[in-house]
Design an enzyme around this catalytic site. Structure first.
Site, PDB file in Angstrom:
ATOM      1  N   ARG A 126       0.833  -1.199   0.000  1.00 27.71           N
ATOM      2  CA  ARG A 126       0.000   0.000   0.000  1.00 27.71           C
ATOM      3  C   ARG A 126       0.875   1.259   0.000  1.00 27.71           C
ATOM      4  O   ARG A 126       0.589   2.258  -0.658  1.00 27.71           O
ATOM      5  CB  ARG A 126      -0.867  -0.051   1.276  1.00 27.71           C
ATOM      6  CG  ARG A 126      -1.835   1.061   1.427  1.00 27.71           C
ATOM      7  CD  ARG A 126      -3.057   0.832   0.591  1.00 27.71           C
ATOM      8  NE  ARG A 126      -4.001   1.920   0.740  1.00 27.71           N
ATOM      9  CZ  ARG A 126      -5.008   2.126  -0.092  1.00 27.71           C
ATOM     10  NH1 ARG A 126      -5.220   1.329  -1.103  1.00 27.71           N
ATOM     11  NH2 ARG A 126      -5.829   3.123   0.103  1.00 27.71           N
ATOM     12  N   CYS A 150      -2.548  -5.522   2.052  1.00 26.32           N
ATOM     13  CA  CYS A 150      -3.339  -6.636   2.600  1.00 26.32           C
ATOM     14  C   CYS A 150      -4.770  -6.572   2.094  1.00 26.32           C
ATOM     15  O   CYS A 150      -5.339  -5.485   1.937  1.00 26.32           O
ATOM     16  CB  CYS A 150      -3.339  -6.576   4.126  1.00 26.32           C
ATOM     17  SG  CYS A 150      -1.837  -7.204   4.869  1.00 26.32           S
ATOM     18  N   ARG A 155     -10.101  -0.502  -0.415  1.00 28.15           N
ATOM     19  CA  ARG A 155      -9.048   0.438  -0.028  1.00 28.15           C
ATOM     20  C   ARG A 155      -8.877   1.477  -1.144  1.00 28.15           C
ATOM     21  O   ARG A 155      -7.874   1.495  -1.857  1.00 28.15           O
ATOM     22  CB  ARG A 155      -7.742  -0.307   0.264  1.00 28.15           C
ATOM     23  CG  ARG A 155      -7.913  -1.322   1.381  1.00 28.15           C
ATOM     24  CD  ARG A 155      -6.630  -1.987   1.778  1.00 28.15           C
ATOM     25  NE  ARG A 155      -5.820  -1.165   2.656  1.00 28.15           N
ATOM     26  CZ  ARG A 155      -4.647  -1.536   3.157  1.00 28.15           C
ATOM     27  NH1 ARG A 155      -4.159  -2.723   2.858  1.00 28.15           N
ATOM     28  NH2 ARG A 155      -3.961  -0.732   3.939  1.00 28.15           N
ATOM     29  N   PRO A 156      -9.879   2.342  -1.305  1.00 28.45           N
ATOM     30  CA  PRO A 156      -9.806   3.320  -2.394  1.00 28.45           C
ATOM     31  C   PRO A 156      -8.729   4.373  -2.125  1.00 28.45           C
ATOM     32  O   PRO A 156      -8.179   4.444  -1.025  1.00 28.45           O
ATOM     33  CB  PRO A 156     -11.194   3.963  -2.378  1.00 28.45           C
ATOM     34  CG  PRO A 156     -11.699   3.785  -0.998  1.00 28.45           C
ATOM     35  CD  PRO A 156     -11.067   2.527  -0.465  1.00 28.45           C
ATOM     36  N   VAL A 157      -8.444   5.190  -3.151  1.00 32.95           N
ATOM     37  CA  VAL A 157      -7.456   6.268  -2.977  1.00 32.95           C
ATOM     38  C   VAL A 157      -8.104   7.626  -3.286  1.00 32.95           C
ATOM     39  O   VAL A 157      -7.418   8.584  -3.586  1.00 32.95           O
ATOM     40  CB  VAL A 157      -6.205   6.055  -3.866  1.00 32.95           C
ATOM     41  CG1 VAL A 157      -5.368   4.893  -3.364  1.00 32.95           C
ATOM     42  CG2 VAL A 157      -6.579   5.869  -5.334  1.00 32.95           C
ATOM     43  N   ASP A 158      -9.440   7.680  -3.217  1.00 33.20           N
ATOM     44  CA  ASP A 158     -10.130   8.913  -3.590  1.00 33.20           C
ATOM     45  C   ASP A 158      -9.695  10.124  -2.748  1.00 33.20           C
ATOM     46  O   ASP A 158      -9.583  11.237  -3.263  1.00 33.20           O
ATOM     47  CB  ASP A 158     -11.661   8.715  -3.479  1.00 33.20           C
ATOM     48  CG  ASP A 158     -12.080   8.267  -2.088  1.00 33.20           C
ATOM     49  OD1 ASP A 158     -11.494   7.292  -1.579  1.00 33.20           O
ATOM     50  OD2 ASP A 158     -12.971   8.902  -1.503  1.00 33.20           O
ATOM     51  N   LEU A 159      -9.422   9.910  -1.471  1.00 31.92           N
ATOM     52  CA  LEU A 159      -9.033  11.050  -0.622  1.00 31.92           C
ATOM     53  C   LEU A 159      -7.653  11.572  -1.002  1.00 31.92           C
ATOM     54  O   LEU A 159      -7.401  12.772  -0.988  1.00 31.92           O
ATOM     55  CB  LEU A 159      -9.066  10.646   0.854  1.00 31.92           C
ATOM     56  CG  LEU A 159     -10.454  10.278   1.388  1.00 31.92           C
ATOM     57  CD1 LEU A 159     -10.360   9.724   2.805  1.00 31.92           C
ATOM     58  CD2 LEU A 159     -11.375  11.500   1.358  1.00 31.92           C
ATOM     59  N   ASP A 350      -5.239  -2.698  13.466  1.00 31.25           N
ATOM     60  CA  ASP A 350      -4.127  -3.639  13.246  1.00 31.25           C
ATOM     61  C   ASP A 350      -3.922  -4.587  14.426  1.00 31.25           C
ATOM     62  O   ASP A 350      -3.051  -5.460  14.372  1.00 31.25           O
ATOM     63  CB  ASP A 350      -2.822  -2.864  12.976  1.00 31.25           C
ATOM     64  CG  ASP A 350      -2.881  -2.106  11.656  1.00 31.25           C
ATOM     65  OD1 ASP A 350      -3.749  -2.427  10.822  1.00 31.25           O
ATOM     66  OD2 ASP A 350      -2.063  -1.185  11.470  1.00 31.25           O
ATOM     67  N   VAL A 372     -12.946   0.090  10.796  1.00 29.50           N
ATOM     68  CA  VAL A 372     -12.050   0.799   9.874  1.00 29.50           C
ATOM     69  C   VAL A 372     -12.076   0.153   8.489  1.00 29.50           C
ATOM     70  O   VAL A 372     -12.213   0.846   7.475  1.00 29.50           O
ATOM     71  CB  VAL A 372     -10.612   0.842  10.445  1.00 29.50           C
ATOM     72  CG1 VAL A 372      -9.665   1.531   9.471  1.00 29.50           C
ATOM     73  CG2 VAL A 372     -10.596   1.546  11.801  1.00 29.50           C
ATOM     74  N   ARG A 445       5.647  -9.715   5.925  1.00 31.20           N
ATOM     75  CA  ARG A 445       5.565  -8.353   5.378  1.00 31.20           C
ATOM     76  C   ARG A 445       5.806  -7.339   6.476  1.00 31.20           C
ATOM     77  O   ARG A 445       6.256  -6.234   6.210  1.00 31.20           O
ATOM     78  CB  ARG A 445       4.146  -8.095   4.841  1.00 31.20           C
ATOM     79  CG  ARG A 445       3.727  -8.970   3.722  1.00 31.20           C
ATOM     80  CD  ARG A 445       2.315  -8.661   3.374  1.00 31.20           C
ATOM     81  NE  ARG A 445       2.289  -7.263   2.931  1.00 31.20           N
ATOM     82  CZ  ARG A 445       1.446  -6.775   2.063  1.00 31.20           C
ATOM     83  NH1 ARG A 445       0.536  -7.552   1.538  1.00 31.20           N
ATOM     84  NH2 ARG A 445       1.496  -5.527   1.711  1.00 31.20           N
TER      85      ARG A 445
HETATM   86  N1  EPU Z   1     -10.228   5.287   2.744  1.00 29.69           N
HETATM   87  C1  EPU Z   1     -11.034   5.850   1.787  1.00 29.69           C
HETATM   88  N2  EPU Z   1     -10.457   6.619   0.811  1.00 29.69           N
HETATM   89  C2  EPU Z   1      -9.123   6.853   0.770  1.00 29.69           C
HETATM   90  C3  EPU Z   1      -8.287   6.254   1.733  1.00 29.69           C
HETATM   91  C4  EPU Z   1      -8.882   5.480   2.722  1.00 29.69           C
HETATM   92  O1  EPU Z   1     -12.257   5.670   1.806  1.00 29.69           O
HETATM   93  O2  EPU Z   1      -8.670   7.553  -0.140  1.00 29.69           O
HETATM   94  C5  EPU Z   1     -10.832   4.420   3.781  1.00 29.69           C
HETATM   95  C6  EPU Z   1     -10.416   2.958   3.608  1.00 29.69           C
HETATM   96  O3  EPU Z   1     -11.248   2.293   2.700  1.00 29.69           O
HETATM   97  C7  EPU Z   1     -10.525   2.406   5.014  1.00 29.69           C
HETATM   98  C8  EPU Z   1     -10.233   3.625   5.891  1.00 29.69           C
HETATM   99  O4  EPU Z   1     -10.315   4.769   5.050  1.00 29.69           O
HETATM  100  O5  EPU Z   1     -11.832   1.982   5.247  1.00 29.69           O
HETATM  101  C9  EPU Z   1      -8.859   3.589   6.538  1.00 29.69           C
HETATM  102  O6  EPU Z   1      -7.861   3.596   5.551  1.00 29.69           O
HETATM  103  P1  EPU Z   1      -6.471   4.368   5.752  1.00 29.69           P
HETATM  104  O7  EPU Z   1      -6.224   5.167   4.533  1.00 29.69           O
HETATM  105  O8  EPU Z   1      -6.443   5.056   7.071  1.00 29.69           O
HETATM  106  O9  EPU Z   1      -5.467   3.146   5.799  1.00 29.69           O
HETATM  107  P2  EPU Z   1      -4.223   2.890   4.858  1.00 29.69           P
HETATM  108  O10 EPU Z   1      -3.442   4.143   4.712  1.00 29.69           O
HETATM  109  O11 EPU Z   1      -4.645   2.159   3.665  1.00 29.69           O
HETATM  110  C10 EPU Z   1      -2.671   2.371   6.905  1.00 29.69           C
HETATM  111  C11 EPU Z   1      -1.733   1.277   7.292  1.00 29.69           C
HETATM  112  C12 EPU Z   1      -2.543   0.039   7.652  1.00 29.69           C
HETATM  113  C13 EPU Z   1      -3.506   0.380   8.800  1.00 29.69           C
HETATM  114  C14 EPU Z   1      -4.374   1.573   8.412  1.00 29.69           C
HETATM  115  C15 EPU Z   1      -5.285   2.050   9.518  1.00 29.69           C
HETATM  116  C16 EPU Z   1       0.185   1.787   5.930  1.00 29.69           C
HETATM  117  C17 EPU Z   1       1.062   1.394   4.805  1.00 29.69           C
HETATM  118  N3  EPU Z   1      -0.858   0.992   6.169  1.00 29.69           N
HETATM  119  O12 EPU Z   1      -3.393   1.894   5.768  1.00 29.69           O
HETATM  120  O13 EPU Z   1      -1.624  -0.928   8.093  1.00 29.69           O
HETATM  121  O14 EPU Z   1      -4.334  -0.727   9.066  1.00 29.69           O
HETATM  122  O15 EPU Z   1      -3.537   2.675   7.999  1.00 29.69           O
HETATM  123  O16 EPU Z   1      -4.563   2.379  10.639  1.00 29.69           O
HETATM  124  O17 EPU Z   1       0.454   2.764   6.619  1.00 29.69           O
HETATM  125  C18 EPU Z   1      -0.967  -3.113   8.667  1.00 29.69           C
HETATM  126  O18 EPU Z   1       0.088  -2.622   9.103  1.00 29.69           O
HETATM  127  O19 EPU Z   1      -1.296  -4.312   8.867  1.00 29.69           O
HETATM  128  C19 EPU Z   1      -1.887  -2.266   7.919  1.00 29.69           C
HETATM  129  C20 EPU Z   1      -2.871  -2.769   7.180  1.00 29.69           C
END
Ligand code: EPU
Length: 471
Positions: A126, A150, A155-159, A350, A372, A445
Site C-alpha cells: 500500500r 493486505c 481500499r480506495p485512494v479517492d481522498l 491492526d 475501519v 511483510r
Molecule cells: N479510505 C477511503 N479513501 C481513501 C483512503 C482510505 O475511503 O482515499 C478508507 C479505507 O477504505 C478504510 C479507511 O479509510 O476503510 C482507513 O484507511 P487508511 O487510509 O487510514 O489506511 P491505509 O493508509 O490504507 C494504513 C496502514 C494500515 C492500517 C491503516 C489504519 C500503511 C502502509 N498501512 O493503511 O496498516 O491498518 O492505515 O490504521 O500505513 C498493517 O500494518 O497491517 C496495515 C494494514
C-alpha cells in the site's frame, strides 16, 4: 537521547558520515518462499526480553518522503521486512540510490528522473502509492499504478486524489488493466498550497498530502487528518526550524509551509503494533515478558484493555514495558472484554485479529467490532479451525471464551493477511498440540524475525521450507 520520528521532512543539508560496511539493497529479507511454513508446538510459556523493531508504517512513509529531499537521507532502525524491501525496490526503480546496512537505510533521490511508476512491487504494498505526492510536486506530472496491500476490504485512494486536486493538480484515474492514476500540475510547473478537508482521517491520504504540501508553493491547510501520522511528535527531536514547516501536531488540523527540503537523519520510532503483538503473546500464554524499546503512550489503548482483563503491565524504564499474566497473578484467569476499532487514538484495527485470538482463551464472551476496514475478519475462520468458537456477522464477531466453548487445539491454518497471520501465531502458542501456518509471507511483510524473537522467549516455533519434490 530518545530520537524517534514518526514522520519528518528535513530542511538542513545532511552529509552522510556512516563508515559501516554498506551493501546494495537486497531483495531477500528473511529467506521466505511461498512454501515456507511455521510449525508451532504449544502450549508455550514465554519468559525473557524481546527487542522491538522500527515501525513498518512509519518507515514506509519516511522512505517515500526521502523523494521530497535533495541530498542523502539516513534512516536508522528500519525493519528488515518484505514491505520495506518492496518500497526500497520502488525507489530504486525510479532511479534513487538506496543502500542498507546494519538496520539503516541511506537514500539519495537526486538521480530520480522518472515520472511513471510501474514497478511490480507497487501491486504488493500500500505504501508504494505515497510516491505520488513527491513525484508530482517535483516533476509536475506522475503516472502511478494503483497500490496493493493486505486484502482487508475496500481500499480506495479517492481522498489522496481529491487532496492532490486541492493542491493545484489535474488527476485522472485510468482503469486500463489494473488501473493507473495519472496526474499533472494544472499550472504546468508544480503544486500550489491549498485547503483540504478529509472526509475520513485516512492514514495514507494524510501521508500523501503532507508530502505533497511540503513541496507545494505556499501554505496548505489539511483538516481532519490522521493523528497517528504525527503522534509522538512532541517527544521527538527535530531540526530546530521543523516547527516552521508543519504546525498542528497532535491536533486534527495541519498547516504546512512548502519549502525546498534537504536530506537528514532520523531514527524510526518503535513499531507499536509489533510491541502490542508481543504484549498479547504474554497474555495469551499466561506468561511474563518484557520488551523494549516501546513508547508506552503509543500502546495505551492495549494497556487499558489488558489491565481490564487482569494482566499486570509495568513500565520498568522510559521505553521498557513488562506484561505479566502468570496464573499466580491473574487468579481466576483473564476476563473477556470488548473492543471496537477506530482511527487513532482509538483501538487500532491492526490489533483486532490478535485480540480476537486472546479472547478465545479468556473467561466469558465478548464483542469485537471492526469499523475501519470492511473485510477484516477472515482470520476468524482460521481460528475456528483451531477450535475457537467465534460467530461472525459482517464486521463484528462474538468470541466465546474458554468457558463457553473455545478450546484451542493445533491444526493446519492459512495466513490470509499480515495481522490475521499474527493472530494465528498467537493462537498456535496457546493451543495444545501442533499448529502449522501456511502462507507466512503475509506475516513477514510486517514482522521482523518473529520466529527467532519467539524462540528467544522460549517458544517452540520452527520455520520450515519443504524440499522440492523430484519427479
Ligand atoms: N479510505 C477511503 N479513501 C481513501 C483512503 C482510505 O475511503 O482515499 C478508507 C479505507 O477504505 C478504510 C479507511 O479509510 O476503510 C482507513 O484507511 P487508511 O487510509 O487510514 O489506511 P491505509 O493508509 O490504507 C494504513 C496502514 C494500515 C492500517 C491503516 C489504519 C500503511 C502502509 N498501512 O493503511 O496498516 O491498518 O492505515 O490504521 O500505513 C498493517 O500494518 O497491517 C496495515 C494494514
Amino acid at each position: 537521547m530518545a530520537l524517534f520520528c514518526n514522520f519528518t521532512i528535513f530542511q538542513k543539508p545532511f552529509v552522510p558520515s556512516c563508515s559501516s560496511q554498506k551493501t546494495q539493497f537486497s531483495n531477500t529479507p528473511q529467506n521466505t518462499n511461498q512454501d515456507t511454513i511455521f510449525k508451532i508446538k504449544g502450549p508455550a510459556t514465554l519468559s525473557g526480553h524481546v527487542t522491538i523493531s522500527g515501525s513498518k508504517n512509519s518507515s514506509l512513509a519516511l522512505l517515500a518522503a526521502t523523494l521530497c529531499c535533495s541530498g542523502s537521507s539516513l534512516l536508522h532502525n528500519v525493519p528488515n521486512i518484505s514491505d520495506i524491501q518492496a518500497m526500497a525496490s520502488i525507489l530504486s526503480s525510479l532511479g534513487a540510490k538506496v543502500e542498507s546496512f546494519d538496520g539503516k537505510m541511506m537514500i539519495n533521490s537526486d538521480g530520480v528522473g522518472k515520472v511513471e511508476v510501474d514497478s511490480e512491487e507497487m501491486k504488493k504494498i500500500r505504501g508504494g502509492f505515497f510516491v505520488i505526492g513527491p513525484l508530482l510536486a517535483r516533476f509536475g506530472e506522475v503516472v502511478v499504478a494503483l497500490p496493493g496491500g493486505c486484502d482487508i476490504g475496500k481500499r480506495p485512494v479517492d481522498l489522496h486524489l481529491r487532496g492532490l486536486r486541492a493542491l493545484g493538480s489535474v488527476v485522472e484515474l485510468r482503469q486500463v488493466q489494473d488501473g493507473k492514476v495519472w496526474a499533472h500540475a494544472a499550472n504546468g510547473k508544480g503544486l500550489v498550497g491549498g485547503r483540504f478537508q478529509l472526509d475520513y482521517p485516512s492514514v495514507g491520504a494524510t501521508a500523501t498530502l503532507m508530502m505533497a504540501a511540503s513541496m507545494a508553493d505556499g501554505i496548505t491547510v489539511l483538516l481532519n487528518v490522521a493523528k497517528v501520522m504525527i503522534e509522538g511528535i512532541s517527544t521527538d527531536v527535530f531540526v530546530p526550524d521543523y516547527w516552521a514547516l508543519i504546525k498542528g501536531a497532535g491536533t486534527d488540523t495541519l498547516v504546512i509551509w512548502g519549502k525546498s527540503l534537504y536530506g537528514s537523519e532520523c531514527v524510526i520510532r518503535p513499531d507499536r503494533i509489533e510491541a502490542s503483538t508481543f504484549m498479547i503473546a504474554a497474555a495469551i500464554t499466561r506468561s511474563c515478558i518484557s520488551m523494549s524499546p516501546v513508547i508506552p503512550s503509543s500502546v495505551s489503548c492495549l494497556i487499558d484493555k489488558l489491565s481490564e482483563a487482569g494482566c499486570k503491565i509495568s513500565q520498568l524504564d522510559q521505553h521498557i514495558l513488562r506484561v505479566s499474566a502468570v496464573p499466580a497473578y491473574v487468579g481466576d484467569d483473564l476476563k473477556s472484554f470488548g473492543i471496537k476499532t477506530s482511527p487513532f487514538p482509538g483501538f487500532p484495527t491492526d490489533l483486532q485479529p490478535q485480540i480476537m485470538a486472546l479472547l478465545t482463551t479468556c473467561n466469558g464472551s465478548s464483542l469485537v467490532e471492526e469499523s475501519v476496514f470492511d473485510n477484516r475478519m477472515t482470520h476468524a475462520r482460521e481460528l475456528q479451525k483451531l477450535s475457537a468458537r467465534i460467530q461472525v456477522s459482517k464486521s463484528s464477531a462474538v468470541v466465546f471464551g474458554k468457558d463457553e466453548g473455545s478450546s484451542l487445539c493445533g491444526s493446519p491454518v492459512t495466513a490470509r493477511d499480515l495481522r490475521g497471520g499474527a493472530s494465528l501465531i498467537l493462537a498456535g502458542l496457546a493451543a495444545k498440540g501442533t499448529t502449522v501456518i501456511l502462507k507466512i509471507e503475509h506475516i513477514e511483510r510486517g514482522y521482523e524475525k518473529i520466529d527467532t524473537k519467539l524462540q528467544i522467549l522460549g517458544a517452540d516455533i520452527e520455520r520450515l521450507t519443504p524440499l522440492p519434490v523430484l519427479l
